[in-house]
Design a protein around this motif. Structure first.
Motif, PDB file in Angstrom:
ATOM      1  N   CYS A 103       0.842  -1.210   0.000  1.00 49.94           N
ATOM      2  CA  CYS A 103       0.000   0.000   0.000  1.00 49.94           C
ATOM      3  C   CYS A 103       0.872   1.252   0.000  1.00 49.94           C
ATOM      4  O   CYS A 103       0.561   2.240  -0.684  1.00 49.94           O
ATOM      5  CB  CYS A 103      -0.939  -0.002   1.204  1.00 49.94           C
ATOM      6  N   GLY A 104       1.973   1.214   0.753  1.00 45.46           N
ATOM      7  CA  GLY A 104       2.910   2.333   0.752  1.00 45.46           C
ATOM      8  C   GLY A 104       3.511   2.550  -0.627  1.00 45.46           C
ATOM      9  O   GLY A 104       3.637   3.697  -1.091  1.00 45.46           O
ATOM     10  N   MET A 107       0.985   4.185  -2.776  1.00 48.77           N
ATOM     11  CA  MET A 107       0.918   5.623  -2.468  1.00 48.77           C
ATOM     12  C   MET A 107       2.085   6.366  -3.099  1.00 48.77           C
ATOM     13  O   MET A 107       1.921   7.476  -3.615  1.00 48.77           O
ATOM     14  CB  MET A 107       0.922   5.839  -0.952  1.00 48.77           C
ATOM     15  N   LEU A 108       3.255   5.764  -3.061  1.00 50.03           N
ATOM     16  CA  LEU A 108       4.436   6.371  -3.676  1.00 50.03           C
ATOM     17  C   LEU A 108       4.222   6.534  -5.176  1.00 50.03           C
ATOM     18  O   LEU A 108       4.429   7.619  -5.725  1.00 50.03           O
ATOM     19  CB  LEU A 108       5.678   5.523  -3.390  1.00 50.03           C
ATOM     20  N   GLY A 141       4.142   7.446   1.423  1.00 50.36           N
ATOM     21  CA  GLY A 141       4.134   6.107   0.845  1.00 50.36           C
ATOM     22  C   GLY A 141       5.501   5.455   0.883  1.00 50.36           C
ATOM     23  O   GLY A 141       5.631   4.275   1.249  1.00 50.36           O
TER      24      GLY A 141
END
Length: 169
Positions: A103-104, A107-108, A141
């Motif tokens: 998920c990070g 986001m990135l 992220g």
């Protein structure tokens, strides 16, 4: 407490994120207070205050959220984890940390795309590119992915739920 170099770096980073988030919250509170004072006392609300407060909020929420991954203070349901044998619990925590890390990375990637696509749009009241407002998303992220990786590499027992806390109501 871990003496691993990555853990030291991420601990310092998480502490700095929390300090930056606290400063952002204080600034936002001051700006909103100034906006209310301007509107009701001076009869002239500053045009920049609402967008400045929203931009700060985006930044401090995402940065504090990233620190929460490192510190493990996000809400989670551990009933399934507690019902499993210890070996399976460790596996479940590894999978959970991997999902959070993915998920990070999302986001990135997509947060970075959002920043790039909105960079040419200007926030009229601030004179800043809209991408500046969204810049905290890919940064958070990347940090979430890093913090998740640390949790996966570190001893999973260090990040296990504290006995008794899950039963408080």
């Amino acid at each position: 407490m871990s003496t691993k170099p990555l853990a030291r770096v991420t601990r310092i980073a998480a502490d700095m994120l929390m300090i930056a988030s606290a400063i952002g919250l204080l600034l936002m509170t001051f700006i909103v207070g100034w906006q209310v004072f301007g509107r009701f006392v001076l009869n002239s609300s500053p045009s920049w205050s609402e967008q400045a407060a929203l931009t700060l909020m985006i930044w401090f929420v995402f940065l504090a959220g990233a620190a929460g991954v490192r510190e493990g203070f996000h809400i989670r349901i551990i009933a399934v984890e507690n019902a499993l044998p210890e070996r399976r619990r460790k596996s479940l925590r590894m999978v959970s940390n991997a999902v959070v890390g993915l998920c990070g990375l999302a986001m990135l990637w997509w947060g970075g795309e959002l920043v790039v696509r909105t960079w040419s749009h200007v926030i009229p009241s601030l004179g800043l590119p809209r991408g500046v407002a969204y810049g905290g998303i890919p940064i958070a992220g990347a940090l979430i992915a890093l913090f998740s990786l640390e949790r996966m590499l570190d001893d999973p027992e260090d990040h296990a739920p504290v006995a008794g806390l899950e039963e408080t109501s």
